[in-house]
Design an enzyme around this catalytic site. Sequence first.
Site, short mmCIF file in Angstrom:
data_model
loop_
_atom_site.label_atom_id
_atom_site.label_comp_id
_atom_site.label_asym_id
_atom_site.label_seq_id
_atom_site.Cartn_x
_atom_site.Cartn_y
_atom_site.Cartn_z
N GLU A 287 -31.17 -32.71 -12.95
CA GLU A 287 -30.21 -32.25 -12.43
C GLU A 287 -30.83 -31.63 -10.96
O GLU A 287 -29.74 -31.29 -10.57
CB GLU A 287 -29.77 -31.09 -13.60
CG GLU A 287 -28.90 -31.82 -14.24
CD GLU A 287 -28.10 -30.40 -14.88
OE1 GLU A 287 -28.23 -29.15 -14.35
OE2 GLU A 287 -27.26 -30.43 -14.85
N HIS A 308 -45.82 -47.47 -30.86
CA HIS A 308 -44.95 -48.69 -31.62
C HIS A 308 -43.21 -48.77 -31.34
O HIS A 308 -42.49 -49.35 -32.29
CB HIS A 308 -44.83 -48.28 -33.23
CG HIS A 308 -46.00 -47.94 -33.52
ND1 HIS A 308 -47.59 -48.82 -34.58
CD2 HIS A 308 -47.01 -46.82 -33.67
CE1 HIS A 308 -48.56 -48.61 -33.94
NE2 HIS A 308 -47.74 -47.21 -33.91
N LYS A 422 -16.06 -34.52 -15.22
CA LYS A 422 -15.41 -33.65 -16.00
C LYS A 422 -13.74 -33.60 -15.46
O LYS A 422 -12.71 -33.26 -15.86
CB LYS A 422 -15.79 -32.19 -15.22
CG LYS A 422 -17.15 -31.55 -15.89
CD LYS A 422 -17.16 -29.80 -15.53
CE LYS A 422 -18.98 -29.78 -15.85
NZ LYS A 422 -18.86 -27.58 -15.54
O1 PA5 Z 1 -28.12 -26.46 -15.49
C1 PA5 Z 1 -26.85 -25.82 -15.28
O2 PA5 Z 1 -26.50 -24.96 -14.72
C2 PA5 Z 1 -25.90 -26.77 -16.20
O3 PA5 Z 1 -26.76 -27.78 -16.53
C3 PA5 Z 1 -24.90 -25.58 -17.30
O4 PA5 Z 1 -25.48 -24.87 -17.76
C4 PA5 Z 1 -24.23 -26.28 -18.26
O5 PA5 Z 1 -23.53 -26.98 -17.84
C5 PA5 Z 1 -23.53 -25.01 -18.43
O6 PA5 Z 1 -22.36 -24.57 -18.42
P1 PA5 Z 1 -22.22 -22.64 -18.80
O7 PA5 Z 1 -23.47 -22.06 -19.28
O8 PA5 Z 1 -21.98 -22.71 -17.43
O9 PA5 Z 1 -21.27 -23.10 -19.14
#
Ligand code: PA5
Length: 448
Positions: A287, A308, A422
Amino acid sequence: MNFSCRYAGGFFGREEMENLQDLVLEAHNRLHDGTGEGSDYTGWLDLPETYNREEVERIKVAAKEIREKADVLIVIGIGGSYLGAKAAIRMLTSPLRPFCKCGGQKIPKIFFAGHNINGPYVKDVLEIAENNDFAINVISKSGTTTEPAIAFRFFKDLLERKYGKEGARERIYVTTDKEKGALFSLAEAEGYEKFVVPDNVGGRYSVLTPVGLLPIAVAGIDIDDMLRGARDEMIASSDPNLDHNPCYQYAAARNILYRMGKTTEVLANFDGRLQYFAEWWKQLYGESEGKDGKGIFPASVNFSTDLHSVGQYIQDGLRNIFETVIYVKTPDGDVTIPGMEGNIDGLRYLEGRNLSEVNENAFLGAIMAHKDGGVPCLVIEMEELNAYNFGKVVYFFEKACAISGYILGVNPFDQPGVEAYKKNMFALLGKPGYEEEGVKLRERIKNL
Ligand code: PA5
């Protein structure tokens, strides 16, 4: 903890490292003086020093309460609101001994939900909850993420049917924003106990905030030790001089390798307890760096199991891979290979030797083979797996990720790409406001 580029020798050396010193220094300055992109989300940087002590004490009290009243804790969250706790609990508690005692106290079995939208999985976890005394820790920074919000509906409903609304209130612990979001509003309206995700810490950097600390504390892991480890690594990794900073050497090494066409990094372990740590690491790097058409693809393997399996590809497939091995030097708990009458299996030469010795030689054998096969290996050695070292290695990777992202030229603290699916999912499900988009998308799918 020790970082070494020894097994990447022949691919790059001291000179290439030195050439990156200026870029590393620039990245360090931008991160520390807040002039880099995404600087609103660098609260994790000094968190091991500045964390809210009062809240951490409240977490310990809540964890004790949960241990007393529940045999099962359902932790609801996704992405950064799930992977850190899962990584720590998998690393530091044994799933083979789920009901082990901690200081004379029983430890609830911890199940995760809200990280998928999988009916059969949710059904099974609901059944477990139904048949045990349970509590919920629902975690969402935004408070609006669909997957955990759906899961929370199921488990809140079950809790209220089982214990009544009052009883349920005492079994729901919410970790969310300090003042906004649907989850915050619900917690306020219902009077649930709340913990705060700091504004300036993004999801994937949040394991050392209440996001990770509450479930980790419930699992009987010492969160003070964890924060101490993170603090020591914060100090150790604050030196801008590449020569003295293994964390920055790791960031620099991966950028050197990326420029050489090594676009996939495989995080390998020889200890299954690191399996979910790798999942946490993949989110952190995927990310943070995978954007603007750039970035190293983060993958992971568990050795020797995967030697393996995809080990074949690593040894012999497309040469765009480098490997980062986390090796645990001192396994806590070891077994000696027993004798056997005769030598039909040909293993007499191993009799009386410990599995850790065999594992160490599998590690050395594999990385030398991979190096010979064209795969540079970076090695991170950990003395042992404990709470202190978890804090240390988490901070090491977080800091390296930020530096690496800045060297790469991306904002390591946003994740704009997560929104695309989303939007489509909401449109296809007919969420109010997305209807027109939904019709167009269905048409496009039909015409594919
Ligand atoms: O790193 C990030 O910001 C995302 O992966 C969030 O952690 C994930 O989308 C969950 O978001 P939230 O805590 O708002 O539900």
